[in-house]
Write an enzyme that holds these catalytic residues in place. Sequence first.
Site, PDB file in Angstrom:
ATOM      1  N   THR A  92     -11.154 -56.941  11.048  1.00  0.00           N
ATOM      2  CA  THR A  92     -11.669 -58.129  10.714  1.00  0.00           C
ATOM      3  C   THR A  92      -9.644 -58.933  10.733  1.00  0.00           C
ATOM      4  OG1 THR A  92     -12.960 -60.579  10.415  1.00  0.00           O
ATOM      5  CG2 THR A  92     -12.479 -58.660   8.266  1.00  0.00           C
ATOM      6  N   ARG A  93      -9.872 -60.315  11.279  1.00  0.00           N
ATOM      7  CA  ARG A  93      -8.987 -60.506  11.061  1.00  0.00           C
ATOM      8  C   ARG A  93      -9.141 -62.583  10.508  1.00  0.00           C
ATOM      9  NH1 ARG A  93      -9.212 -62.215  16.653  1.00  0.00           N
ATOM     10  NH2 ARG A  93      -8.215 -64.648  17.132  1.00  0.00           N
ATOM     11  N   HIS A 128     -19.858 -63.863   7.280  1.00  0.00           N
ATOM     12  CA  HIS A 128     -20.637 -64.939   7.041  1.00  0.00           C
ATOM     13  C   HIS A 128     -21.925 -63.906   7.274  1.00  0.00           C
ATOM     14  CE1 HIS A 128     -18.208 -67.980   7.462  1.00  0.00           C
ATOM     15  NE2 HIS A 128     -17.908 -68.431   8.582  1.00  0.00           N
ATOM     16  N   HIS A 182     -22.250 -60.620  10.064  1.00  0.00           N
ATOM     17  CA  HIS A 182     -21.606 -59.496   9.649  1.00  0.00           C
ATOM     18  C   HIS A 182     -21.491 -58.374   8.784  1.00  0.00           C
ATOM     19  CE1 HIS A 182     -18.585 -63.267  10.800  1.00  0.00           C
ATOM     20  NE2 HIS A 182     -18.095 -62.328  12.523  1.00  0.00           N
ATOM     21  N   GLY A 206     -15.099 -53.850  18.689  1.00  0.00           N
ATOM     22  CA  GLY A 206     -16.277 -55.020  18.861  1.00  0.00           C
ATOM     23  C   GLY A 206     -16.346 -55.560  20.366  1.00  0.00           C
ATOM     24  N   ARG A 207     -17.076 -56.432  20.779  1.00  0.00           N
ATOM     25  CA  ARG A 207     -16.899 -57.209  21.589  1.00  0.00           C
ATOM     26  C   ARG A 207     -15.526 -57.921  22.024  1.00  0.00           C
ATOM     27  NH1 ARG A 207     -18.343 -61.676  24.545  1.00  0.00           N
ATOM     28  NH2 ARG A 207     -19.697 -61.846  26.749  1.00  0.00           N
ATOM     29  N   THR A 221      14.138 -95.735   7.961  1.00  0.00           N
ATOM     30  CA  THR A 221      14.604 -96.712   9.344  1.00  0.00           C
ATOM     31  C   THR A 221      14.220 -95.501  10.190  1.00  0.00           C
ATOM     32  OG1 THR A 221      16.152 -98.189   7.888  1.00  0.00           O
ATOM     33  CG2 THR A 221      16.785 -98.313  11.114  1.00  0.00           C
ATOM     34  N   ALA A 222      15.239 -93.734  10.303  1.00  0.00           N
ATOM     35  CA  ALA A 222      14.924 -93.184  11.137  1.00  0.00           C
ATOM     36  C   ALA A 222      15.831 -93.336  12.763  1.00  0.00           C
ATOM     37  CB  ALA A 222      13.208 -92.700  10.967  1.00  0.00           C
TER      38      ALA A 222
END
Length: 574
Positions: free
Chosen positions: A199-200, A204, A207, A292-293, A479-480
């Site tokens: 898993t990445r 929950h 799973h 997995g799918r 001021t940018a």
Amino acid sequence: MANAPHGGQLKDLYARDLAVREQLIEEARGLKDIVLTERHLCDLELICNGGFSPLEGFMNEADYTSVRDTLRLKDGNLFSMPITLDVSQEQIKELGLEKGARVALRDPRDDACLAILTVEDLYKPDFKLENEKVLGADDPAHPAVSYQRKYIKEYYVGGKVQAVQPPQYFDYVDLRYTPTELRNFFKKMAWRKVVAFQTRNPMHRAHRELTVRAARQRQANVLIHPVVGLTKPGDVDHYTRVRAYQALMPKYPNGMAHLALLPLAMRMAGPREAVWHAIIRKNYGATHFIVGRDHAGPGKNSAGQDFYGPYDAQELVSQFKDELHIEMVPFQMVTYLPESDEYQPIDEVPKGTPTANISGTELRRRLITGGPIPDWFSYEAVVKVLRESYPPRNKQGFTVLLTGLHNSGKDTIARALSVTMQQQGGRSVSLLLGEAVRQELGAIGDDATAEDKDANVQRIGFVAAELSRAGAAVVAAPTAPSAKSRKAFKDLVKSTGGGNFFMVHVATPLDHCEKTDRSGRYKRARNGELKGFAGVDLPYEAPEDADLVVDLTKDTVPEIVHAIVLMLETQSLV
């Protein structure tokens, strides 16, 4: 019994003999070196610890070409992903890279020598062909193609490595196992069958249910083996994910499951990646692997279609089941049944039975808005972790950049906005005024060049991003004058500061600014005493992308502050 390593022998290259290690470290001091990228670092660790067995180095041209075209190393061993070390033409010349040359491979974080590479060959890959063969398309919508175009240099250098030492980690050290260590753990615990789960993402209740179901059906234990190297851009950071996994582990039956981290740089290559993942888990000792799918799928291509079919990965792994010697467990999509308070595989649910689910998009919406996340979907401890890392918008940090000419009123507006935010409470407030911070942050004076001033704006942007990331309300008023510096400021906040950025252009006309300037700076600039003064001898590039434009000759400070607060309210930030 733990699965035999791929190729028959675990290639654990870490030097156990202290004298040999010291010799390699001493040799490395006299070698030129390649500083690794994060992807290289992950690949090298898994080469050296045996996770990529039977590899003993980065692929030479023969192995690379064979894997690219046939999913096999030159010796016939199944291997689905090219593992390569890229270098530039300049590096080849500078390092003297040629057959037989030795070069140190260094950790980019602390400069430690991790291994010494002996060059076998140098070759120039056809990236388009590689992408088409390995990923299925040369499409920049694919994260691996995007990564290749941004970061991968034009040549590959192949050769075996001698491992000097593993990378040093300071996070989750107790969860980082080499294949040898994890195999020893399985042996100690008498785990004969192990179902590995890749898993990445946070896990929950669904799973947990599917992994428990897979283990019970095979009378096995569960290895939760999440990736903590490079994943897909935009994924939940690994610190949050690991805390979520740790919160989930007590929900497994006692003694059923174990958590270990995998330092893998994913390529999101779908079917080929699934075969690769199976080989890696086989090397770590697992006997079963859940595929997995749309396993390791990157999402949609440039035409808005999925890169891979939902079951392409399962089909490719099945083709090689006699060689892989790790049993594939097809991912069973499960759904929640409110009436019985349980999860069941979708294909086993009678038609018409009420079901419930929360999509990833809906979960993110509830996290952002602070909406309820029911316990049937996830566990309270897991939700608590996610809410800590992804607070609702009214708890998130943000930055308001007020840009305008000297004496335009931006400093006064910034102070008033800061006071208003502190009065409201709820988060810390930081005020960064250009004149007040430039000496502290940039050490620039009245003789600063335009480039110096741009760099100073970027420094302020860095501070704003860090404060915003920590949940503060930041009001910055340099001021940018250049669009370039403002873009750099914005990019810093959006990439590292949580993304909540607003630009307010204080467009008070120059003649008014100059006429009411009691400091005399415009007069000094007109007399040539101040160089590079915005509006006099330095152009002020009026922003075209401001979120709000105000003018002190038309609006009062309280009206402007109220307009800014309303803008923040529309984004649910206050």
